[in-house]
Design an enzyme around this catalytic site. Sequence first.
Site, PDB file in Angstrom:
ATOM      1  CG  ASN A  89       1.095   6.257   0.375  1.00 54.57           C
ATOM      2  OD1 ASN A  89       0.902   7.474   0.422  1.00 54.57           O
ATOM      3  ND2 ASN A  89       0.115   5.382   0.292  1.00 54.57           N
ATOM      4  CB  CYS A 117      -3.780   9.378  -0.343  1.00 56.73           C
ATOM      5  SG  CYS A 117      -3.154   8.297   0.946  1.00 56.73           S
ATOM      6  CG  HIS A 139      -1.598   8.719  -3.797  1.00 60.07           C
ATOM      7  ND1 HIS A 139      -0.719   9.278  -2.907  1.00 60.07           N
ATOM      8  CD2 HIS A 139      -2.115   7.618  -3.176  1.00 60.07           C
ATOM      9  CE1 HIS A 139      -0.705   8.558  -1.805  1.00 60.07           C
ATOM     10  NE2 HIS A 139      -1.532   7.543  -1.943  1.00 60.07           N
TER      11      HIS A 139
HETATM   12  O1  UT7 Z   1      -2.755   5.492  -0.273  1.00 55.82           O
HETATM   13  C1  UT7 Z   1      -3.328   4.238  -0.418  1.00 55.82           C
HETATM   14  C2  UT7 Z   1      -2.616   3.322   0.534  1.00 55.82           C
HETATM   15  N1  UT7 Z   1      -2.637   1.930   0.288  1.00 55.82           N
HETATM   16  C3  UT7 Z   1      -2.286   1.308  -0.836  1.00 55.82           C
HETATM   17  O2  UT7 Z   1      -2.016   1.876  -1.858  1.00 55.82           O
HETATM   18  C4  UT7 Z   1      -2.206  -0.181  -0.775  1.00 55.82           C
HETATM   19  C5  UT7 Z   1      -2.562  -0.860  -2.073  1.00 55.82           C
HETATM   20  N2  UT7 Z   1      -2.165  -2.248  -2.019  1.00 55.82           N
HETATM   21  C6  UT7 Z   1      -0.902  -2.640  -2.249  1.00 55.82           C
HETATM   22  O3  UT7 Z   1      -0.064  -1.812  -2.557  1.00 55.82           O
HETATM   23  C7  UT7 Z   1      -0.595  -4.099  -2.168  1.00 55.82           C
HETATM   24  O4  UT7 Z   1      -1.786  -4.831  -1.964  1.00 55.82           O
HETATM   25  C8  UT7 Z   1       0.422  -4.440  -1.058  1.00 55.82           C
HETATM   26  C9  UT7 Z   1       1.800  -3.898  -1.423  1.00 55.82           C
HETATM   27  C10 UT7 Z   1      -0.009  -3.833   0.279  1.00 55.82           C
HETATM   28  C11 UT7 Z   1       0.561  -5.947  -0.889  1.00 55.82           C
HETATM   29  O5  UT7 Z   1       0.922  -6.552  -2.125  1.00 55.82           O
HETATM   30  P1  UT7 Z   1       0.144  -7.847  -2.622  1.00 55.82           P
HETATM   31  O6  UT7 Z   1       0.794  -8.275  -3.882  1.00 55.82           O
HETATM   32  O7  UT7 Z   1      -1.315  -7.490  -2.685  1.00 55.82           O
HETATM   33  O8  UT7 Z   1       0.463  -8.895  -1.493  1.00 55.82           O
HETATM   34  P2  UT7 Z   1      -0.546  -9.672  -0.531  1.00 55.82           P
HETATM   35  O9  UT7 Z   1      -1.162  -8.736   0.445  1.00 55.82           O
HETATM   36  O10 UT7 Z   1      -1.451 -10.501  -1.372  1.00 55.82           O
HETATM   37  O11 UT7 Z   1       0.461 -10.605   0.249  1.00 55.82           O
HETATM   38  C12 UT7 Z   1       1.193 -11.621  -0.420  1.00 55.82           C
HETATM   39  C13 UT7 Z   1       2.078 -12.287   0.624  1.00 55.82           C
HETATM   40  C14 UT7 Z   1       1.353 -12.692   1.900  1.00 55.82           C
HETATM   41  O12 UT7 Z   1       1.902 -13.920   2.328  1.00 55.82           O
HETATM   42  P3  UT7 Z   1       1.091 -15.292   2.075  1.00 55.82           P
HETATM   43  O13 UT7 Z   1      -0.202 -15.115   2.799  1.00 55.82           O
HETATM   44  O14 UT7 Z   1       0.938 -15.389   0.590  1.00 55.82           O
HETATM   45  O15 UT7 Z   1       2.011 -16.321   2.657  1.00 55.82           O
HETATM   46  C15 UT7 Z   1       1.749 -11.626   2.870  1.00 55.82           C
HETATM   47  O16 UT7 Z   1       1.730 -12.072   4.221  1.00 55.82           O
HETATM   48  O17 UT7 Z   1       3.118 -11.390   1.011  1.00 55.82           O
HETATM   49  C16 UT7 Z   1       3.159 -11.335   2.455  1.00 55.82           C
HETATM   50  N3  UT7 Z   1       3.618 -10.017   2.845  1.00 55.82           N
HETATM   51  C17 UT7 Z   1       4.937  -9.716   2.979  1.00 55.82           C
HETATM   52  N4  UT7 Z   1       6.052 -10.464   2.800  1.00 55.82           N
HETATM   53  C18 UT7 Z   1       7.241  -9.849   3.002  1.00 55.82           C
HETATM   54  C19 UT7 Z   1       2.888  -8.913   3.114  1.00 55.82           C
HETATM   55  N5  UT7 Z   1       3.716  -7.891   3.440  1.00 55.82           N
HETATM   56  C20 UT7 Z   1       4.976  -8.368   3.351  1.00 55.82           C
HETATM   57  C21 UT7 Z   1       6.247  -7.783   3.545  1.00 55.82           C
HETATM   58  N6  UT7 Z   1       7.334  -8.572   3.355  1.00 55.82           N
HETATM   59  N7  UT7 Z   1       6.408  -6.498   3.891  1.00 55.82           N
END
Ligand code: UT7
Length: 355
Positions: free
Chosen positions: A288, A116, A258
């Site tokens: 993204n 990215c 980004h």
């Molecule tokens: O170019 C660089 C590319 N990557 C990035 O920029 C990623 C950077 N990271 C992020 O943007 C965030 O970490 C995410 C958007 C990917 C995730 O957000 P988060 O607030 O860090 O959520 P999390 O991974 O801590 O997940 C929280 C919960 C989990 O459930 P439990 O374990 O708490 O029951 C996940 O399983 O949300 C769940 N979850 C979802 N729920 C509904 C993860 N993805 C989804 C989804 N829909 N799509």
Amino acid sequence: MKFACGAKIIGVGAGLPVSVVTNEDLTRLVDTSDEWIETRTGIKERRIVNETESATGLATEAARDALAYAGIEGDTIELVIVATSTPDNLYPSTACQVQAAIGASRAVAFDMEAACTGIIYALSVGQQFIGSGTYKRVLVIGVDVHSRFLNWEDRNTCILFGDGAGAFVLEATEQSDNQMLGTYLRADGNGGHLLWIPNTGTQYPHAGTDGPQPTTRFLQMNGRAIYEFAVNAVPEAVRQATAAAGITVDDIDYMVPHQANIRIIKAAADRLGIKKEQVVTNVDEMGNTSAASIPLALWSAIRRDKVKIPSTMCLVGFGAGLTWGSAVVKWTAVDKRGDAASTSEKAEKAEASIS
Ligand code: UT7
């Protein structure tokens, strides 16, 4: 760094897939909701390629749009650099295909990969070739088609990415008119495992025996770790690039980050003391788009008259590698097509689906 020649950006362009995929559409593929995706990422929809669209096609469209913005012909380009992690093929390079498509018959062409952050790396490389006096016009393109490398059963990753291409045209100027004011590039391979696509590399499991392993051929990500990395990397890169430019963060009119996640963007802007209205974003409508996201965000903002020209901008990227970096530019370029740009077929199409 002292250069023999100055450089300035004279054009920006976009290449977008036709199809819009909304959060609601994704609820039919994975256990998610529009509310979850928008709250956690700021994304409402993204563009995804169909069977006939490709990285090369999008990159070529962005190139033509940027050339038209600059009011120049393809045969005046001397170097084509394409930043991509998701080319159509290992070779020929996407850059060579674009070079042929736009009639840049004199141009040297190559691809480079910094995920990215690729567009920031590519701009910096373009500036080096201009600064050394080697080339006078350089086309820099960021393109990614992540949809072909996503596990559409993995809700952690498939909701985040969109496909697209963005392009800049760089031109040599007198030193006194230099508008590429300062750059800052970093890499840390120790974090390589946090965001990776094993697909197509030499270590990818051979399909001949048991077939591809579904859990290893797609994009893999530790989202939380990337989030933590990004909220530190963006402020660092902005501070370092502004220092390299001999200005402070307060001197910036706009930050063009980004477009990965609105929460990352807001957290970084807060740490820098940059106001909401100074932050250029379109993550809500494109998701993204990796190496394309910075020029695409700026392209959207310029088309909608959301940035004043001239202005001082800090473009800032981060991503797999890990890589991060920033470029401070003075933006003076106006669309040479005038009103034609906003009434073009492509602009109408984009407007209809995103406003
Ligand atoms: O170019 C660089 C590319 N990557 C990035 O920029 C990623 C950077 N990271 C992020 O943007 C965030 O970490 C995410 C958007 C990917 C995730 O957000 P988060 O607030 O860090 O959520 P999390 O991974 O801590 O997940 C929280 C919960 C989990 O459930 P439990 O374990 O708490 O029951 C996940 O399983 O949300 C769940 N979850 C979802 N729920 C509904 C993860 N993805 C989804 C989804 N829909 N799509």
